[in-house]
Design an enzyme around this catalytic site. Sequence first.
Site, PDB file in Angstrom:
ATOM      1  N   GLU A  11       0.821  -1.317   0.041  1.00  0.00           N
ATOM      2  CA  GLU A  11       0.050   0.012  -0.006  1.00  0.00           C
ATOM      3  C   GLU A  11       0.734   1.156  -0.178  1.00  0.00           C
ATOM      4  OE1 GLU A  11      -2.555  -0.455   3.238  1.00  0.00           O
ATOM      5  OE2 GLU A  11      -3.739  -2.011   2.429  1.00  0.00           O
TER       6      GLU A  11
ATOM      7  N   GLU B 219      -5.983 -10.871  -1.241  1.00  0.00           N
ATOM      8  CA  GLU B 219      -6.686 -10.844   0.029  1.00  0.00           C
ATOM      9  C   GLU B 219      -8.255 -10.842  -0.540  1.00  0.00           C
ATOM     10  OE1 GLU B 219      -5.330  -7.534   2.292  1.00  0.00           O
ATOM     11  OE2 GLU B 219      -3.373  -7.636   1.765  1.00  0.00           O
TER      12      GLU B 219
HETATM   13  C1  GLA Z   1      -4.850  -4.573   4.230  1.00  0.00           C
HETATM   14  C2  GLA Z   1      -3.701  -5.301   4.641  1.00  0.00           C
HETATM   15  C3  GLA Z   1      -3.972  -6.791   5.613  1.00  0.00           C
HETATM   16  C4  GLA Z   1      -4.798  -6.860   6.380  1.00  0.00           C
HETATM   17  C5  GLA Z   1      -6.136  -6.000   5.650  1.00  0.00           C
HETATM   18  C6  GLA Z   1      -7.684  -6.161   6.796  1.00  0.00           C
HETATM   19  O1  GLA Z   1      -5.538  -5.114   3.125  1.00  0.00           O
HETATM   20  O2  GLA Z   1      -2.743  -5.641   3.655  1.00  0.00           O
HETATM   21  O3  GLA Z   1      -2.679  -7.035   6.053  1.00  0.00           O
HETATM   22  O4  GLA Z   1      -4.591  -5.811   7.382  1.00  0.00           O
HETATM   23  O5  GLA Z   1      -5.992  -4.574   5.462  1.00  0.00           O
HETATM   24  O6  GLA Z   1      -7.422  -7.013   7.534  1.00  0.00           O
END
Ligand code: GLA
Length: 375
Positions: free
Chosen positions: A157, A262
């Site tokens: 990020e 994710e």
């Molecule tokens: C972001 C992070 C993850 C996690 C999610 C929420 O996407 O990359 O590590 O913290 O938020 O759980």
Amino acid sequence: MNSTTRTLVLSLLACGLVAGAGVEPALKAVFTNNFLIGAALNQRQFSGATNVEVDLVQKHFNTITPENSLKWGNIHPRPGQYVFDQADRFVEFGQKQGMFIVGHTLVWHSQTPRWVFQDEDGKSLTREALQERMRDHIQTVVGRYRGRIRGWDVVNEALNEDGTLRSSGWLKIMGEDYLVKAYQFAHAADPAAELYYNDYGLEGERKLAGALALIKKLQAAGVSLTGVGLQGHYGLERPAANQIEDTIRAFAKLGLKVMITELDVNVLPTPGGGGAEVSTRYATDSKLNPYPDGLPQEMERRLAQRYTELFTIFLKEHAVSRVTFWGVSDRSSWLNNYPIWGRTNYPLLFDRNGRPKPAFQAIVDLHPAPAHPVD
Ligand code: GLA
């Protein structure tokens, strides 16, 4: 059923490609020729306890990512102090199961203690001192799991929604070069590990342009970058299928593997339209928690349809090398508490009791069993 058909069905059942009564096929067998399929795990899921979620992980997934155990604040909470217990157990669990183990994450603005950016007097570190701290952290953590953690989300990020670099402690003190340095340190610590850039919202036009520019710069600087992770915190409608597909293709054109890292689908009304900026929070409001006792059939159908749409893209795009869900079953998803505490969300393929949902069957159905008999 004649005996040939029976033999065929039994073989397919044995290798997990068709569902029998009460026996669902294993996702890792269904997608074995397409991509790795995985889940992010919390401590309870890899610490030796036996429960429904652990059974699901062992049956369905061939790659795992730790939800929190490798984040800076967990593994390196104080200067000079590393706490490896959780991460060690996570890696041992994955090794025992013969899984592809992903490390998440080395350099991030969140879940990183404030001291990382400060000296003993609480003053901002110099560029050289922060670079040395980053090197030490990456060398220690990546080095410890060298050869066992096979891919790392090196930077997580780094971008704002408009494609500019996020003004994190890393950027403010080290300048843009912090990204190059992070990949160099990770490569030096484990030259065989795959190294990724991971972010959410890359399907947005401006953020995508920023990410492509960033990756070209990293490539021009000669860093070893294997792939990009699209976090995949999606809604039922957003982003649109064509945006997701175009995004995958744009990164593939740069010679990168693309991973969905994710994945989950938020089915609840969410102010601001969703997203995954971890600092976003809203107050509790029962209107925003409409399904505390179960997901209506119509919503279940929409969720299955969305997963069909997503997996149709993932199966079509050969650059997609891994699909990891953020969680195992609805019971333990972060979306029950983000961006509002205490909601009942339904973002994954397995329900609160670990039973496969219609969305599970929908993606299995996309992948017909091979027409030829299996020996
Ligand atoms: C972001 C992070 C993850 C996690 C999610 C929420 O996407 O990359 O590590 O913290 O938020 O759980």
